[in-house]
Scaffold this active site. Structure first.
Site, PDB file in Angstrom:
ATOM      1  N   GLY A  33     -11.084   2.727  12.799  1.00  0.00           N
ATOM      2  CA  GLY A  33     -10.600   3.212  14.102  1.00  0.00           C
ATOM      3  C   GLY A  33     -11.690   3.662  15.052  1.00  0.00           C
ATOM      4  O   GLY A  33     -11.737   3.235  16.210  1.00  0.00           O
ATOM      5  N   ARG A  50      -2.592  -2.114  -3.300  1.00  0.00           N
ATOM      6  CA  ARG A  50      -3.784  -1.309  -3.052  1.00  0.00           C
ATOM      7  C   ARG A  50      -3.714  -0.074  -3.952  1.00  0.00           C
ATOM      8  O   ARG A  50      -2.739   0.676  -3.897  1.00  0.00           O
ATOM      9  CB  ARG A  50      -3.841  -0.869  -1.597  1.00  0.00           C
ATOM     10  CG  ARG A  50      -5.081  -0.057  -1.368  1.00  0.00           C
ATOM     11  CD  ARG A  50      -5.094   0.644  -0.070  1.00  0.00           C
ATOM     12  NE  ARG A  50      -6.365   1.359   0.043  1.00  0.00           N
ATOM     13  CZ  ARG A  50      -6.675   2.140   1.034  1.00  0.00           C
ATOM     14  NH1 ARG A  50      -5.833   2.313   2.022  1.00  0.00           N
ATOM     15  NH2 ARG A  50      -7.826   2.751   1.055  1.00  0.00           N
ATOM     16  N   GLU A 110      -8.508  -4.712   5.100  1.00  0.00           N
ATOM     17  CA  GLU A 110      -8.389  -4.471   3.663  1.00  0.00           C
ATOM     18  C   GLU A 110      -7.244  -5.268   3.062  1.00  0.00           C
ATOM     19  O   GLU A 110      -7.337  -5.755   1.938  1.00  0.00           O
ATOM     20  CB  GLU A 110      -8.165  -2.968   3.412  1.00  0.00           C
ATOM     21  CG  GLU A 110      -9.412  -2.146   3.690  1.00  0.00           C
ATOM     22  CD  GLU A 110      -9.113  -0.695   3.997  1.00  0.00           C
ATOM     23  OE1 GLU A 110      -8.660  -0.407   5.136  1.00  0.00           O
ATOM     24  OE2 GLU A 110      -9.348   0.155   3.146  1.00  0.00           O
ATOM     25  N   ARG A 131     -11.422  16.598   7.194  1.00  0.00           N
ATOM     26  CA  ARG A 131     -12.223  16.955   6.008  1.00  0.00           C
ATOM     27  C   ARG A 131     -13.628  17.384   6.426  1.00  0.00           C
ATOM     28  O   ARG A 131     -14.207  16.807   7.343  1.00  0.00           O
ATOM     29  CB  ARG A 131     -12.344  15.761   5.057  1.00  0.00           C
ATOM     30  CG  ARG A 131     -11.041  15.336   4.439  1.00  0.00           C
ATOM     31  CD  ARG A 131     -11.279  14.260   3.376  1.00  0.00           C
ATOM     32  NE  ARG A 131     -10.032  13.595   3.058  1.00  0.00           N
ATOM     33  CZ  ARG A 131      -9.850  12.283   3.111  1.00  0.00           C
ATOM     34  NH1 ARG A 131     -10.846  11.477   3.456  1.00  0.00           N
ATOM     35  NH2 ARG A 131      -8.689  11.767   2.811  1.00  0.00           N
ATOM     36  N   ASN A 169       0.872  -1.177   0.000  1.00  0.00           N
ATOM     37  CA  ASN A 169       0.000   0.000   0.000  1.00  0.00           C
ATOM     38  C   ASN A 169       0.909   1.228   0.000  1.00  0.00           C
ATOM     39  O   ASN A 169       1.477   1.593   1.026  1.00  0.00           O
ATOM     40  CB  ASN A 169      -0.888  -0.044   1.253  1.00  0.00           C
ATOM     41  CG  ASN A 169      -1.841   1.132   1.333  1.00  0.00           C
ATOM     42  OD1 ASN A 169      -1.816   2.032   0.481  1.00  0.00           O
ATOM     43  ND2 ASN A 169      -2.671   1.133   2.359  1.00  0.00           N
ATOM     44  N   GLY A 198     -15.184   3.402  14.474  1.00  0.00           N
ATOM     45  CA  GLY A 198     -16.277   2.426  14.489  1.00  0.00           C
ATOM     46  C   GLY A 198     -15.973   1.212  15.338  1.00  0.00           C
ATOM     47  O   GLY A 198     -16.854   0.666  16.005  1.00  0.00           O
ATOM     48  N   HIS A 247     -12.809   3.542  -0.118  1.00  0.00           N
ATOM     49  CA  HIS A 247     -12.856   2.542   0.977  1.00  0.00           C
ATOM     50  C   HIS A 247     -13.611   1.276   0.553  1.00  0.00           C
ATOM     51  O   HIS A 247     -14.085   0.520   1.404  1.00  0.00           O
ATOM     52  CB  HIS A 247     -13.588   3.087   2.227  1.00  0.00           C
ATOM     53  CG  HIS A 247     -12.865   4.153   2.983  1.00  0.00           C
ATOM     54  ND1 HIS A 247     -13.545   5.134   3.666  1.00  0.00           N
ATOM     55  CD2 HIS A 247     -11.561   4.373   3.196  1.00  0.00           C
ATOM     56  CE1 HIS A 247     -12.688   5.936   4.266  1.00  0.00           C
ATOM     57  NE2 HIS A 247     -11.461   5.493   3.981  1.00  0.00           N
TER      58      HIS A 247
END
Ligand code: AMP
Length: 398
Positions: free
Chosen positions: A329, A89, A384, A239, A7, A331, A178
């Site tokens: 993280g 990824r 992932e 964001r 990744n 959740g 995601h």
């Protein structure tokens, strides 16, 4: 079969080496500060090893990774010939790359063509792929795209209501991100519920520093909160999530900001950080709110409201809901956020057991549904990298 998952970020390279027969991670680590000094953290079992190394580019970082994986002291394989395939990824597959793909010249060319719509993540991903092809030319390389899970979203949910030629000519549309995480946790949920995913209406909430919510109807993504870029949707660490786009032009006109300056404000200085003025890390914002900081409280409430709205919208779009999943993280770890999201949602059938939610077990799929609730609510740790390894194994075995 041994699969290396890579990744590549703008200044980092994360890796995991899987033994697919045992589903075991043999070693993993991160190269950081690529292009500006550098160090590597390498983990094998419980041991961790760090070293400062100069990484002028991703290629040199990858060479270091391969030499550590094969080293006598910290290694897990005798030579790189033991690596059967590499899975990369790749955040953006554009409109063409609708599923995980074996990397060919034409795949690389297409990724290069779509750099304008993926300027942050595209170049490092391409650099990682090219470095790998150079160092391991005989090994099958696979690209797994965050966007490909959304290839089933219909145009009525991905086209923006702006002049159509911006979609046709400039490819401005919702892509969604995601996807590998949403795909993994929805499949895992169906597995733990013991039901075919085709029979389920699921909403998956990937809540981390970057957050997205996806509606999955019968195993297929139907809608998702991130859009043309990961900027759209719920409130995130730095964001803004969805805002009225006129805010952008108003800031440019009244403050004289450049396009880049406004983009930096909305991408790096907004969200939890921008509203609370404290941190992008929700733990710090929660601590401040607990001490009575009003802006921290407001930032948390904005986050919760933005999640609730999407859960309502997606339940309406799917005409029902069987299961709600929390991952990433926030959740997976922050029971207070899960509780606030699920509060006053009984009309939709969402009710959680507060005791189970607070005393959950970390690191495994965990059911927090209140007895008798219509909607199953679960915490599912995302993985992932494993999903990338599975796709890579499937394609490399063909
Ligand atoms: P991620 O981007 O998935 O790594 O998630 C980052 C977010 O998850 C941050 O806002 C953290 O506050 C939160 N987070 C990560 N780990 C934990 C933890 N162990 N306990 C509470 N919050 C966490």
């Amino acid at each position: 079969m041994k699969i290396l998952v890579l990744n590549a970020g703008s200044s980092s390279l994360k890796y995991q080496l899987f033994n697919m027969e045992s589903s075991e991670v043999l070693a993993k680590g991160t190269c950081e500060r690529i292009g500006a000094g550098g160090f590597i953290t390498h983990k094998r079992g419980g041991e961790a090893y760090t070293e400062e190394v100069d990484f002028p580019n991703h290629g040199v970082a990858l060479e270091k990774v391969l030499s550590l994986l094969c080293s006598k002291e910290y290694g897990v394989i005798a030579s790189i010939d033991e690596i059967n395939a590499v899975g990369h990824r790749v955040a953006h597959g554009g409109e063409m790359l609708k599923e995980s793909s074996i990397i060919t010249e034409s795949v690389i060319k297409y990724l290069e063509n779509i750099v304008p719509i993926n300027p942050l993540h595209g170049p490092p991903a391409i650099a990682g792929i090219k470095a790998c092809l150079e160092l391991m030319p005989a090994v099958t390389q696979v690209a797994v795209f965050d966007t490909s899970f959304y290839s089933t979203v219909e145009d009525s949910r991905f086209v923006y209501a702006i002049p159509y030629e911006f979609y046709e000519e400039d490819k401005i549309r919702r892509y969604g991100f995601h996807g590998t995480s949403h795909r993994y946790v929805s499949a895992k949920l169906a597995e733990v519920l013991g039901k075919p995913i085709e029979d389920l209406k699921i909403i998956t909430c990937h809540l981390g520093n970057g957050s997205s919510i996806t509606a999955i109807n019968g195993g297929k993504a139907m809608d998702t909160s991130m859009g043309f870029t990961p900027q759209e949707g719920v409130v995130m660490g730095t964001r803004s999530g969805t805002i009225d786009p006129t805010v952008v032009t108003y800031l440019m006109k009244t403050k004289g900001y450049s396009a880049q300056e406004v983009e930096d404000i909305l991408n790096k200085k907004s969200g939890l950080l921008g509203v609370s003025g404290i941190s992008n890390d929700l733990r710090n914002v929660v601590d401040a709110a607990n001490q009575g900081n009003k802006r921290a409280e407001l930032a948390i409430q904005l986050l919760i409201n933005s999640i609730k709205k999407l859960i309502g919208a997606y339940t309406a779009e799917m005409n029902g809901l069987d299961a709600l999943v929390f991952t990433a993280g926030i959740g997976e770890n922050q029971h207070n956020i899960r509780e606030m999201v699920c509060e006053n949602m009984s009309y939709l059938g969402i009710e959680i057991d507060k005791d189970k939610n607070e005393h959950f077990t970390r690191g495994i799929p965990f059911d927090i549904t209140k007895e008798g609730a219509h909607v199953a609510t679960w915490i599912i740790p995302t993985d992932e990298e494993y999903m990338i390894a599975i796709d890579t194994q499937r394609l490399a075995s063909k």
